[in-house]
Design a protein around this motif. Structure first.
Motif, PDB file in Angstrom:
ATOM      1  N   ARG A 132     -60.193  19.099 -19.044  1.00 25.92           N
ATOM      2  CA  ARG A 132     -59.277  18.528 -18.064  1.00 25.92           C
ATOM      3  C   ARG A 132     -60.126  17.825 -17.029  1.00 25.92           C
ATOM      4  O   ARG A 132     -61.023  18.421 -16.427  1.00 25.92           O
ATOM      5  CB  ARG A 132     -58.411  19.605 -17.407  1.00 25.92           C
ATOM      6  CG  ARG A 132     -57.348  19.080 -16.428  1.00 25.92           C
ATOM      7  CD  ARG A 132     -56.218  18.379 -17.135  1.00 25.92           C
ATOM      8  NE  ARG A 132     -55.178  17.932 -16.201  1.00 25.92           N
ATOM      9  CZ  ARG A 132     -54.119  17.208 -16.559  1.00 25.92           C
ATOM     10  NH1 ARG A 132     -53.954  16.853 -17.826  1.00 25.92           N
ATOM     11  NH2 ARG A 132     -53.216  16.841 -15.673  1.00 25.92           N
ATOM     12  N   TYR A 133     -59.876  16.512 -16.835  1.00 22.83           N
ATOM     13  CA  TYR A 133     -60.700  15.694 -15.957  1.00 22.83           C
ATOM     14  C   TYR A 133     -59.900  15.339 -14.708  1.00 22.83           C
ATOM     15  O   TYR A 133     -58.734  14.958 -14.787  1.00 22.83           O
ATOM     16  CB  TYR A 133     -61.122  14.415 -16.685  1.00 22.83           C
ATOM     17  CG  TYR A 133     -62.002  13.504 -15.877  1.00 22.83           C
ATOM     18  CD1 TYR A 133     -63.357  13.762 -15.729  1.00 22.83           C
ATOM     19  CD2 TYR A 133     -61.470  12.361 -15.272  1.00 22.83           C
ATOM     20  CE1 TYR A 133     -64.175  12.913 -14.994  1.00 22.83           C
ATOM     21  CE2 TYR A 133     -62.281  11.506 -14.537  1.00 22.83           C
ATOM     22  CZ  TYR A 133     -63.629  11.797 -14.404  1.00 22.83           C
ATOM     23  OH  TYR A 133     -64.414  10.957 -13.675  1.00 22.83           O
ATOM     24  N   TYR A 134     -60.565  15.454 -13.533  1.00 25.94           N
ATOM     25  CA  TYR A 134     -59.923  15.187 -12.248  1.00 25.94           C
ATOM     26  C   TYR A 134     -60.759  14.153 -11.483  1.00 25.94           C
ATOM     27  O   TYR A 134     -61.984  14.227 -11.449  1.00 25.94           O
ATOM     28  CB  TYR A 134     -59.822  16.447 -11.395  1.00 25.94           C
ATOM     29  CG  TYR A 134     -59.120  17.614 -12.057  1.00 25.94           C
ATOM     30  CD1 TYR A 134     -57.760  17.841 -11.865  1.00 25.94           C
ATOM     31  CD2 TYR A 134     -59.829  18.492 -12.875  1.00 25.94           C
ATOM     32  CE1 TYR A 134     -57.124  18.915 -12.466  1.00 25.94           C
ATOM     33  CE2 TYR A 134     -59.202  19.572 -13.478  1.00 25.94           C
ATOM     34  CZ  TYR A 134     -57.854  19.774 -13.268  1.00 25.94           C
ATOM     35  OH  TYR A 134     -57.229  20.841 -13.865  1.00 25.94           O
ATOM     36  N   PHE A 135     -60.071  13.200 -10.848  1.00 30.04           N
ATOM     37  CA  PHE A 135     -60.754  12.181 -10.048  1.00 30.04           C
ATOM     38  C   PHE A 135     -59.995  11.976  -8.743  1.00 30.04           C
ATOM     39  O   PHE A 135     -58.769  11.917  -8.726  1.00 30.04           O
ATOM     40  CB  PHE A 135     -60.834  10.856 -10.806  1.00 30.04           C
ATOM     41  CG  PHE A 135     -61.382   9.719  -9.984  1.00 30.04           C
ATOM     42  CD1 PHE A 135     -62.745   9.532  -9.870  1.00 30.04           C
ATOM     43  CD2 PHE A 135     -60.519   8.843  -9.324  1.00 30.04           C
ATOM     44  CE1 PHE A 135     -63.252   8.486  -9.107  1.00 30.04           C
ATOM     45  CE2 PHE A 135     -61.019   7.803  -8.560  1.00 30.04           C
ATOM     46  CZ  PHE A 135     -62.393   7.624  -8.457  1.00 30.04           C
ATOM     47  N   ARG A 136     -60.745  11.876  -7.653  1.00 30.53           N
ATOM     48  CA  ARG A 136     -60.175  11.570  -6.336  1.00 30.53           C
ATOM     49  C   ARG A 136     -60.974  10.418  -5.750  1.00 30.53           C
ATOM     50  O   ARG A 136     -62.208  10.409  -5.801  1.00 30.53           O
ATOM     51  CB  ARG A 136     -60.252  12.793  -5.422  1.00 30.53           C
ATOM     52  CG  ARG A 136     -59.777  12.517  -3.995  1.00 30.53           C
ATOM     53  CD  ARG A 136     -59.902  13.728  -3.105  1.00 30.53           C
ATOM     54  NE  ARG A 136     -59.560  13.386  -1.727  1.00 30.53           N
ATOM     55  CZ  ARG A 136     -58.690  14.033  -0.985  1.00 30.53           C
ATOM     56  NH1 ARG A 136     -58.062  15.084  -1.497  1.00 30.53           N
ATOM     57  NH2 ARG A 136     -58.434  13.673   0.254  1.00 30.53           N
ATOM     58  N   ALA A 137     -60.280   9.410  -5.168  1.00 32.18           N
ATOM     59  CA  ALA A 137     -60.941   8.195  -4.715  1.00 32.18           C
ATOM     60  C   ALA A 137     -61.548   8.325  -3.328  1.00 32.18           C
ATOM     61  O   ALA A 137     -62.644   7.835  -3.071  1.00 32.18           O
ATOM     62  CB  ALA A 137     -59.958   7.016  -4.747  1.00 32.18           C
ATOM     63  N   ASN A 138     -60.870   8.967  -2.385  1.00 36.47           N
ATOM     64  CA  ASN A 138     -61.336   8.983  -1.005  1.00 36.47           C
ATOM     65  C   ASN A 138     -61.177  10.370  -0.380  1.00 36.47           C
ATOM     66  O   ASN A 138     -60.043  10.804  -0.131  1.00 36.47           O
ATOM     67  CB  ASN A 138     -60.568   7.954  -0.177  1.00 36.47           C
ATOM     68  CG  ASN A 138     -61.151   7.766   1.206  1.00 36.47           C
ATOM     69  OD1 ASN A 138     -62.310   8.074   1.450  1.00 36.47           O
ATOM     70  ND2 ASN A 138     -60.321   7.274   2.114  1.00 36.47           N
ATOM     71  N   PRO A 139     -62.300  11.073  -0.143  1.00 31.95           N
ATOM     72  CA  PRO A 139     -63.660  10.719  -0.550  1.00 31.95           C
ATOM     73  C   PRO A 139     -63.786  10.848  -2.073  1.00 31.95           C
ATOM     74  O   PRO A 139     -63.079  11.635  -2.690  1.00 31.95           O
ATOM     75  CB  PRO A 139     -64.535  11.741   0.175  1.00 31.95           C
ATOM     76  CG  PRO A 139     -63.652  12.940   0.308  1.00 31.95           C
ATOM     77  CD  PRO A 139     -62.270  12.401   0.535  1.00 31.95           C
ATOM     78  N   GLN A 140     -64.678  10.054  -2.653  1.00 36.97           N
ATOM     79  CA  GLN A 140     -64.783  10.045  -4.107  1.00 36.97           C
ATOM     80  C   GLN A 140     -65.320  11.390  -4.607  1.00 36.97           C
ATOM     81  O   GLN A 140     -66.403  11.818  -4.241  1.00 36.97           O
ATOM     82  CB  GLN A 140     -65.686   8.910  -4.595  1.00 36.97           C
ATOM     83  CG  GLN A 140     -65.635   8.763  -6.103  1.00 36.97           C
ATOM     84  CD  GLN A 140     -66.408   7.576  -6.608  1.00 36.97           C
ATOM     85  OE1 GLN A 140     -67.445   7.733  -7.238  1.00 36.97           O
ATOM     86  NE2 GLN A 140     -65.917   6.377  -6.326  1.00 36.97           N
ATOM     87  N   ARG A 141     -64.557  12.017  -5.434  1.00 36.03           N
ATOM     88  CA  ARG A 141     -64.919  13.313  -6.013  1.00 36.03           C
ATOM     89  C   ARG A 141     -64.473  13.349  -7.471  1.00 36.03           C
ATOM     90  O   ARG A 141     -63.484  12.711  -7.846  1.00 36.03           O
ATOM     91  CB  ARG A 141     -64.244  14.470  -5.262  1.00 36.03           C
ATOM     92  CG  ARG A 141     -64.694  14.642  -3.823  1.00 36.03           C
ATOM     93  CD  ARG A 141     -66.099  15.202  -3.740  1.00 36.03           C
ATOM     94  NE  ARG A 141     -66.462  15.544  -2.386  1.00 36.03           N
ATOM     95  CZ  ARG A 141     -67.043  14.713  -1.528  1.00 36.03           C
ATOM     96  NH1 ARG A 141     -67.321  13.464  -1.923  1.00 36.03           N
ATOM     97  NH2 ARG A 141     -67.352  15.091  -0.306  1.00 36.03           N
ATOM     98  N   LYS A 142     -65.210  14.092  -8.278  1.00 38.78           N
ATOM     99  CA  LYS A 142     -64.875  14.268  -9.684  1.00 38.78           C
ATOM    100  C   LYS A 142     -65.053  15.730 -10.055  1.00 38.78           C
ATOM    101  O   LYS A 142     -65.888  16.432  -9.498  1.00 38.78           O
ATOM    102  CB  LYS A 142     -65.771  13.399 -10.568  1.00 38.78           C
ATOM    103  CG  LYS A 142     -65.631  11.908 -10.319  1.00 38.78           C
ATOM    104  CD  LYS A 142     -66.597  11.113 -11.171  1.00 38.78           C
ATOM    105  CE  LYS A 142     -66.490   9.624 -10.863  1.00 38.78           C
ATOM    106  NZ  LYS A 142     -67.445   8.822 -11.662  1.00 38.78           N
ATOM    107  N   ARG A 143     -64.245  16.138 -11.003  1.00 37.78           N
ATOM    108  CA  ARG A 143     -64.351  17.512 -11.493  1.00 37.78           C
ATOM    109  C   ARG A 143     -63.913  17.519 -12.960  1.00 37.78           C
ATOM    110  O   ARG A 143     -63.000  16.786 -13.345  1.00 37.78           O
ATOM    111  CB  ARG A 143     -63.459  18.454 -10.685  1.00 37.78           C
ATOM    112  CG  ARG A 143     -63.383  19.882 -11.221  1.00 37.78           C
ATOM    113  CD  ARG A 143     -62.389  20.699 -10.406  1.00 37.78           C
ATOM    114  NE  ARG A 143     -62.108  21.989 -10.992  1.00 37.78           N
ATOM    115  CZ  ARG A 143     -62.781  23.103 -10.715  1.00 37.78           C
ATOM    116  NH1 ARG A 143     -63.770  23.067  -9.846  1.00 37.78           N
ATOM    117  NH2 ARG A 143     -62.458  24.241 -11.283  1.00 37.78           N
ATOM    118  N   GLU A 144     -64.593  18.327 -13.744  1.00 34.60           N
ATOM    119  CA  GLU A 144     -64.255  18.431 -15.151  1.00 34.60           C
ATOM    120  C   GLU A 144     -64.277  19.891 -15.569  1.00 34.60           C
ATOM    121  O   GLU A 144     -65.280  20.584 -15.377  1.00 34.60           O
ATOM    122  CB  GLU A 144     -65.234  17.617 -15.994  1.00 34.60           C
ATOM    123  CG  GLU A 144     -64.806  17.530 -17.441  1.00 34.60           C
ATOM    124  CD  GLU A 144     -65.524  16.421 -18.180  1.00 34.60           C
ATOM    125  OE1 GLU A 144     -65.061  16.048 -19.264  1.00 34.60           O
ATOM    126  OE2 GLU A 144     -66.546  15.932 -17.668  1.00 34.60           O
TER     127      GLU A 144
END
Length: 858
Positions: free
Chosen positions: A203-215
């Motif tokens: 399951r992949y997660y992305f946030r633009a501001n602030p840029q963050r990623k999680r998998e």
């Protein structure tokens, strides 16, 4: 290792080079026949294009609309297209040797948006201008957040195995073990020897501001040679990081290179375009635009893009790297993407927003040096589903970028059956995949393969894994210098098989000339993996070289290892003890505090004034005891990393610089010889400079207002060896200059093939132009110069003199050279532009030198 994907690639290649072989088993030929007709009239459609999706195999229908296609390797579907009709795609049964599939094409009669073509202008240009104009509406970067389920299948196999390799006695043993199984062949008929087959769900997660990623990697199953079943391999082979190219960006990073996007801002400068037709992709009518590089040697693609006629969004793209591109070890590379608009989850209106890839394929044929060298076929397939957009999670949710499920590698056939029915679809495990797994199991039973796995692991990682211990690193195993003679060093570290909380490291070294043992030991306790928090204690007693401590050379371990060879100038014995605490309270900000001491006991002629105000009446001393505490902050925005057991491996940052600031305080209260303050700063970054290539820089600075002997100041890093070493001053001697305040910058620019690609006769060599500039501004206060003495040592030896820089005259070097000679070597000329008098030995300083280096890169 900073590049674990390349580490995995080169580990596989090393193993393959040791066991290289193939087999001469029978090849299955598949045949697909059928007829193509008009869905409205029933009339046959002559000369329609029939092609296997993702393969270089196709044919045309005859005058009666019939076709027959024979191939040695099927894909999952067959596509038929013809002018005036919507493209139709049908699934293929990959288990059947012969099958018949008929197609009924629907005329593409949908009304298109008006396209105004200017006189003399390529009609594709109008479409491409609209693509860029509508980018802010269609690019996934407009989304505030998105998350999705991802299925990834990865396959790696040997190919292009020559007859000469098969005659090797070791290869015959492999062939005997594998002869019980059918062979696999690629779409060009080359026999394949599978080395890796994996599936992963995350399951992949992305946030633009602030840029963050999680998998969150939920499940993997991996079979491979020289590849573990979980851990690092699960992180490298799972998720969207492997094939997440965004063609709306101006440049697409692949294998460490930047390829110009055919729909980027500079599309007209890089490509020739042809508006071929309109065709139907799903329920959308699209413009089909073909593109080719204007210059075959450029880092650009050839292929097709399908653009939605209503939104001018990229619906589908097939991009090939041209055979003439200035890229090493790559015979062929193909990227295929299918994109769909997403539904805004934050709105009740159900409005569509940015487009996300739903299906991605990457196929690469890799090779060694020479046309007849060993090859490797790698394929990655990814499917995304269950997409939610514009619902960002709390920032703290992304603190752990990669997280493995506790049962990530536990066998569960029921789970995988569900995945095959939902996420994977037609790309789930097929007959060829099952055959590949059987061949891998047979291959790993061959003794020579198990030996090759161990040797490959050592060659690439530097360590030999022995249960819960890693023995090494082997680059430090031997050295020979004028002080120690033959130096032998044996070290170890524990891994997560022994403990996921405690980490032990140590080494023992011995020199045959000085007949002294050296040692080092460290114990770390990992408090939190989420915020990467640890407490550690370390101690060492070793021979060091002035100016080449790990702190000053910025972690360049290879240079540190090579510095132990040859004439060992500036050598001193040092006993160092430290206690440190490290944590990452906020993602991208690492804080390290240290309490420690170190001794300096030189074996080169050196002494200094204890009371410099007394001038020549001051007593003299050679050794120093330094006790200190320090605080360091490291800022690395957008940094990506993965966990390799108990080691955190950085994948680097994307365009953002890495900043480090450190404050150190020496204290007599800790029994130090001196009270002092020192601050150092460091910034480094690599970035694309449009069509001119890629530039990188390292900027360092330091300042101490205290009065100290030279070894406690800033000895600048020279490199008088014949080996070119970046981020040093290659025409400066070791500790030729020392400063108490300085600013240094090292700039390197790689022009890639910008110049040599345009020179007839040279462009075939794939040479690459490189240039560098290095500058140092520094000075030393009169108080610190007064600490130095010129009195002879006992026995009449002249003491070592440290030079200082004129604040108004920087030290300057410039260089230029040719990289990628025979795909490995680099030759570079270095000019020293300032401080051109005589050196410490009284001889004239050479203004120019030619140095070389070797590296493996794409």
């Amino acid at each position: 290792m900073k590049r674990p994907l390349q580490r995995l690639f080169f580990l596989s290649v090393w193993t393959l080079l040791l066991i290289t072989g193939g087999n001469g088993y029978g090849q299955t030929v598949y045949t697909v026949t059928g007829m193509v007709t008009d869905a409205q009239t029933g009339e046959p459609v002559p000369f329609a294009s029939v092609a296997l999706m993702g393969r270089r195999a196709g044919t045309l229908t005859d005058e009666k609309g019939r076709f027959a296609l024979s191939t040695k390797n099927l894909s999952d579907s067959l596509a038929v297209s013809s002018l005036g009709y919507a493209t139709l795609r049908r699934a293929i049964d990959r288990e059947r040797i012969t099958q018949a599939i008929d197609f009924r094409l629907v005329p593409a009669g949908n009304a298109l948006q008006e396209v105004t073509v200017r006189a003399g202008e390529n009609p594709a240009f109008r479409v491409l201008r609209q693509v860029r104009k509508n980018r802010l509406l269609n690019d996934r970067n407009r989304l505030s957040a998105y998350e999705c389920d991802s299925y990834v299948k990865t396959e790696v196999a040997l190919s292009h195995v020559s007859d000469k390799m098969r005659r090797n006695p070791l290869i015959r043993r492999i062939n005997e073990a594998m002869s019980k199984h059918d062979s696999l062949v690629d779409d060009e008929g080359h026999r394949l020897m599978p080395m890796l087959a994996s599936e992963s769900v995350s399951r992949y997660y992305f946030r633009a501001n602030p840029q963050r990623k999680r998998e969150e990697i939920r499940k993997t199953r991996i079979k491979g040679v020289a590849v573990d079943d979980a851990g690092l391999s699960s992180q490298l082979l799972g998720g969207t990081g492997l094939v997440s190219q965004n063609f709306y960006d101006n440049y697409i990073p692949i294998l460490g290179k930047d390829f110009a996007s055919p729909i980027g801002d500079n599309w007209k400068n890089w490509y020739e375009f042809f508006l071929a037709d309109t065709t139907q992709i799903g329920d959308r009518i699209c413009y089909e635009i073909q593109f080719d590089p204007k210059r075959p040697e450029d880092l650009a693609f050839t292929g097709k893009a399908w653009i939605d006629t209503t939104s001018f969004a990229l619906c589908q793209i097939e991009a090939h790297i041209g055979t003439g591109a200035n890229l090493n070890y790559v015979r062929r590379l193909v990227i295929e993407q299918e994109l769909e608009p997403t539904i805004d989850s934050s709105s009740t209106s159900g409005a569509t927003t940015g487009w996300l890839p739903t299906s991605l394929r990457l196929t690469a044929d890799l090779t060694g040096v020479g046309k007849q060298s060993l090859g490797m076929r790698a394929k990655v397939i990814l499917h995304n589903s269950n997409v939610i957009v514009n619902r960002p999670r709390p920032v703290g949710f992304y603190d752990q970028p990669v997280e493995l499920n506790d049962t990530v590698a536990t066998a569960n056939e029921g789970y995988w059956h569900t995945v095959q029915q939902s996420l994977a679809g037609a790309d789930s495990l097929d007959r060829d995949d099952r055959k590949a797994r059987q061949l891998i199991d047979s291959l790993r039973q061959v003794p020579v393969v198990r030996t090759a796995e161990a040797i490959g692991q050592i060659a690439v990682t530097g360590f030999y894994k022995l249960g819960g211990f890693d023995i090494g690193p082997y680059p430090y195993l031997f050295a020979y210098n004028t002080v120690e003679g033959l130096r032998t060093r044996l070290g170890f570290r524990t891994n997560d098989q022994l403990s996921r909380t405690w980490v032990l490291r140590g080494y023992l070294a011995y020199g045959t000339l000085d007949k002294q043992f050296k040692y080092g030991a460290e114990i770390d306790y990992i408090i939190s993996r989420r915020h990467w928090t640890m407490l550690g204690v370390r101690m060492s007693s070793d021979l060091e070289r002035l100016g080449l401590t790990p702190e000053l050379i910025g972690g360049n371990r290879m240079f540190y290892a090579l510095s132990r060879f040859g004439r060992y100038r500036g050598a001193y014995h040092s006993v160092q003890k430290e206690v440190f605490f490290r944590t990452e309270p906020i993602k991208g900000i690492m804080i390290t505090t240290t309490l420690g001491s170190r001794s300096f006991d030189p074996i080169f002629p050196f002494h200094y004034r204890i009371h410099p105000e007394m001038e020549d009446q001051s007593p003299l001393r050679s050794d120093i005891f330094d006790a200190y505490w320090s605080v360091e902050a490291r800022l690395a925005r957008k940094e990506k990393y993965i966990m390799d057991g108990n080691e955190r491996i950085t994948l680097g940052t994307k365009r953002a610089p890495v900043l480090t600031v450190r404050y150190t305080h020496g204290s007599k209260a800790l029994r130090s010889d001196y009270n002092y303050d020192r601050i150092t700063a460091r910034a480094q970054q690599s970035f694309r400079v449009g069509p001119l290539g890629r530039m990188s820089y390292l900027l360092t600075a330091g300042f101490t207002p205290s009065t100290l002997p030279a070894p406690l100041l800033f000895p600048h890093i020279g490199n008088p060896t014949p080996l070119l070493t970046l981020n040093t001053f290659n025409r400066m001697q070791f500790y030729e200059f020392v400063s108490d305040r300085f600013v240094a910058i090292h700039v390197q620019h790689k022009f890639e093939g910008l110049l040599f690609n345009r020179l007839p006769g040279i462009r075939k060599l794939n040479w690459r132009l490189v240039a560098n500039a290095d500058a140092l501004w520094g000075s030393m206060s009169s108080e610190n110069r007064a600490v130095e003495t010129f009195k002879p040592l006992p026995g009449g030896f002249k003491p070592t003199h440290f030079g200082s820089l004129n604040p108004g005259t920087p030290y300057l070097e410039v260089g230029y050279g040719i990289d990628n000679i025979f795909k490995i070597f680099r030759i570079q000329g270095i000019h020293r532009l300032t401080y051109l008098g005589t050196g410490r030995d009284g001889l004239p300083i050479d203004k120019f030198v030619i140095k070389g280096s070797a590296s493996v890169s794409f």
